[in-house]
Write an enzyme that holds these catalytic residues in place. Sequence first.
Site, mmCIF file in Angstrom:
data_model
loop_
_atom_site.group_PDB
_atom_site.id
_atom_site.type_symbol
_atom_site.label_atom_id
_atom_site.label_comp_id
_atom_site.label_asym_id
_atom_site.label_seq_id
_atom_site.Cartn_x
_atom_site.Cartn_y
_atom_site.Cartn_z
ATOM 1 N N GLU A 162 -2.973 11.306 -12.113
ATOM 2 C CA GLU A 162 -2.369 10.151 -11.419
ATOM 3 C C GLU A 162 -3.410 9.224 -10.798
ATOM 4 O OE1 GLU A 162 -2.314 13.273 -10.381
ATOM 5 O OE2 GLU A 162 -2.254 13.476 -8.195
ATOM 6 N N GLU A 193 -8.583 -0.463 18.356
ATOM 7 C CA GLU A 193 -9.510 0.023 17.327
ATOM 8 C C GLU A 193 -10.015 -1.076 16.407
ATOM 9 O OE1 GLU A 193 -6.562 1.433 17.931
ATOM 10 O OE2 GLU A 193 -6.674 3.615 17.841
ATOM 11 N N HIS A 199 -6.141 15.674 -11.467
ATOM 12 C CA HIS A 199 -5.114 14.724 -11.024
ATOM 13 C C HIS A 199 -5.092 13.503 -11.940
ATOM 14 C CE1 HIS A 199 -4.195 16.505 -7.012
ATOM 15 N NE2 HIS A 199 -5.386 17.038 -7.202
ATOM 16 N N SER A 218 2.301 -2.025 7.907
ATOM 17 C CA SER A 218 3.102 -1.850 6.680
ATOM 18 C C SER A 218 3.630 -3.154 6.083
ATOM 19 C CB SER A 218 4.308 -0.919 6.920
ATOM 20 O OG SER A 218 3.885 0.289 7.465
ATOM 21 N N LEU A 219 2.891 -4.245 6.239
ATOM 22 C CA LEU A 219 3.336 -5.490 5.606
ATOM 23 C C LEU A 219 2.846 -5.576 4.161
ATOM 24 C CD1 LEU A 219 2.881 -8.194 8.385
ATOM 25 C CD2 LEU A 219 4.974 -7.081 7.635
ATOM 26 N N GLY A 220 1.966 -4.663 3.785
ATOM 27 C CA GLY A 220 1.485 -4.671 2.400
ATOM 28 C C GLY A 220 0.191 -5.443 2.203
ATOM 29 N N GLN A 243 -1.138 25.551 -10.812
ATOM 30 C CA GLN A 243 -1.412 26.904 -10.309
ATOM 31 C C GLN A 243 -0.113 27.697 -10.168
ATOM 32 O OE1 GLN A 243 -3.731 26.183 -6.721
ATOM 33 N NE2 GLN A 243 -5.498 25.454 -7.867
ATOM 34 N N LYS A 281 5.834 -26.053 10.376
ATOM 35 C CA LYS A 281 5.673 -25.601 11.756
ATOM 36 C C LYS A 281 4.508 -24.611 11.867
ATOM 37 C CE LYS A 281 8.521 -23.873 15.513
ATOM 38 N NZ LYS A 281 9.845 -23.363 15.873
ATOM 39 N N LYS A 323 12.048 -16.860 12.169
ATOM 40 C CA LYS A 323 11.315 -17.103 13.419
ATOM 41 C C LYS A 323 9.791 -17.049 13.192
ATOM 42 C CE LYS A 323 13.603 -17.704 16.534
ATOM 43 N NZ LYS A 323 14.332 -18.994 16.838
ATOM 44 N N GLY A 349 -0.499 20.134 -3.812
ATOM 45 C CA GLY A 349 -0.258 20.459 -2.405
ATOM 46 C C GLY A 349 -1.187 21.544 -1.914
ATOM 47 N N CYS A 400 -2.253 20.144 -10.416
ATOM 48 C CA CYS A 400 -3.083 20.869 -9.453
ATOM 49 C C CYS A 400 -2.329 22.091 -8.911
ATOM 50 C CB CYS A 400 -3.578 19.928 -8.358
ATOM 51 S SG CYS A 400 -5.107 20.539 -7.618
HETATM 52 N N1 GLN Z 1 -4.271 24.011 -2.810
HETATM 53 C C1 GLN Z 1 -4.775 24.069 -4.144
HETATM 54 C C2 GLN Z 1 -6.286 24.180 -4.205
HETATM 55 O O1 GLN Z 1 -6.946 23.885 -3.252
HETATM 56 C C3 GLN Z 1 -4.317 22.856 -4.944
HETATM 57 C C4 GLN Z 1 -4.840 21.566 -4.417
HETATM 58 C C5 GLN Z 1 -4.087 20.357 -4.915
HETATM 59 O O2 GLN Z 1 -2.955 20.459 -5.362
HETATM 60 N N2 GLN Z 1 -4.684 19.190 -4.787
HETATM 61 O O3 GLN Z 1 -6.830 24.579 -5.211
#
Ligand code: GLN
Length: 533
Positions: A510, A151, A508, A16-18, A386, A224, A188, A355, A382
């Site tokens: 985003e 790994e 999506h 998690s140092l980016g 729904q 250093k 350090k 979700g 998504c």
């Molecule tokens: N669970 C829902 C589906 O499979 C929505 C998926 C999501 O939000 N990415 O359609």
Amino acid sequence: MKNTNYIFITGGVTSSLGKGIISSSLAKLLQARGFSVTIQKLDPYINIDPGTLNPYEHGECFVTDDGAETDLDLGHYERFTDVRTSQANNVTTGRIYQSVIDKERRGDYLGKTVQVIPHITDEIKRRIRLLGKKEYDFVITEIGGTVGDIESFPYIEAIRQLKWDLEGKIAVIHLTLVPYLAASKELKTKPTQNSVKMLLENGVQPDILVLRTEHSLTKEVREKVARFCNVTLSSVIESIDASTIYEVPLLMQREKLDEAVLQKFNIPVKAKPELKEWKSVVAKIKNAKCKLNIALVGKYVELPDAYKSINESLIHAGAGIDCKPKISLLQSENITDKNVADILKGFDGVLVAPGFGHRGIEGKISAIKYVRENNIPFLGICLGMQCAVIEFARNVLNLKDANSTEMHQNTPYPVIDLMDEQKTVINLGGTMRLGAYKCKLSKKSKLFSEYKSEEISERHRHRYEFNNKYLKYFENNGMKATGINPDSELVEIVELEEHKWFTGVQFHPEYKSTVLNPHPVFISFLKACKTKK
Ligand code: GLN
């Protein structure tokens, strides 16, 4: 074919140092100097991809145009560089082993013992060089995990070998931590020294060291580190905490990370690029006066990384309209019809997150009912879209107990249902409807003024869809399908006519928002939130 240069970013001391942000920032700086760059992530876990991982384990799963389910760092790569990534940009140990084992079964290695060296390392090297074939000046490869992990070893070994295979065409950047001990007021360097020593034990001398720190590095500390870790002073780069990740390219430019890299490859260092547009966005992100209170309703509230791309998209769009969104992550499990007015008081807009599965669904539906009835700007993504369909079915169309068959298989009104193509799916890995699909956008959509086109393409990750048997009923009562897939008729966008701004998208948005190209859906949503204010 181009003479591609390869840059590796490894991490030491802690996770998690980016590394993803440093990789993206370096790519941005090289791009600003006119070079073509792509970034790849090699992840040392055994899953074939993160698509089957819970967000609690691994944060958000990012999706590319070609339908790869990838590490969230690929989101950063795209957001910083505006260069689209693909399947080839994220490779896991699982995928490497799968290729090697498939070859073994085909008989490609007939008669030979298949081993980590050379077979696994050869496959790693092949995956790295695959991107070089695509005419890039630079391929930046980020190695997941921390040096010293069991790994990670085959990846470090592959870098060691590539140093010989591609003499002069490789640079290794090692990102480490310089902790500050408040009691003795000291920075350090020992953890950095030890982590470089570990790389050296594996035969890799880093060329450049990037040191994450909470306090400015003194000249003595830099000297250093240079002396003990066997690098030049100009190759010791400070990476101090920034107020926004988008400031990191500017900090790296100040530290001359790009110049150190070019020198390493003997490429002439010309005048420093201005990054004017980038600086102006960063200034807006930091200083915008207008504040917008946005509720993000989801179920992974303990882990903001679960909604990384949504957060960043809101930030980009905020800068696009000169506003600063303050995003509050609300646990959908805690929301009910009784407390929703209290919980959503004071928000300028509500976004219901994507979700999977049943948990938190009823809270999402209560939140949507409230924003629909109170004319508060709403964006559902998504699963969020729904839920908006389910809410409308139950409370406007009076279809009691309407649901998605994902949540309730025998619901009397399956307004959201499994896609036909999904009904025969047995394996769960990589089998959703994934990646970019076309959508025909209605001119009547509130989104049209931002997209300015009837033909759009967006990325997907789902198995369930709007059940078209109910479409007429929804449309006649005010919920319109304003975006449709032209080939399959799948409903991509729903909007409420009689509402300030109420939009659900099956895709999506985003995944496609970038710093310099904020996404039309988020711009349109935030504009509505701003006028509400
Ligand atoms: N669970 C829902 C589906 O499979 C929505 C998926 C999501 O939000 N990415 O359609």
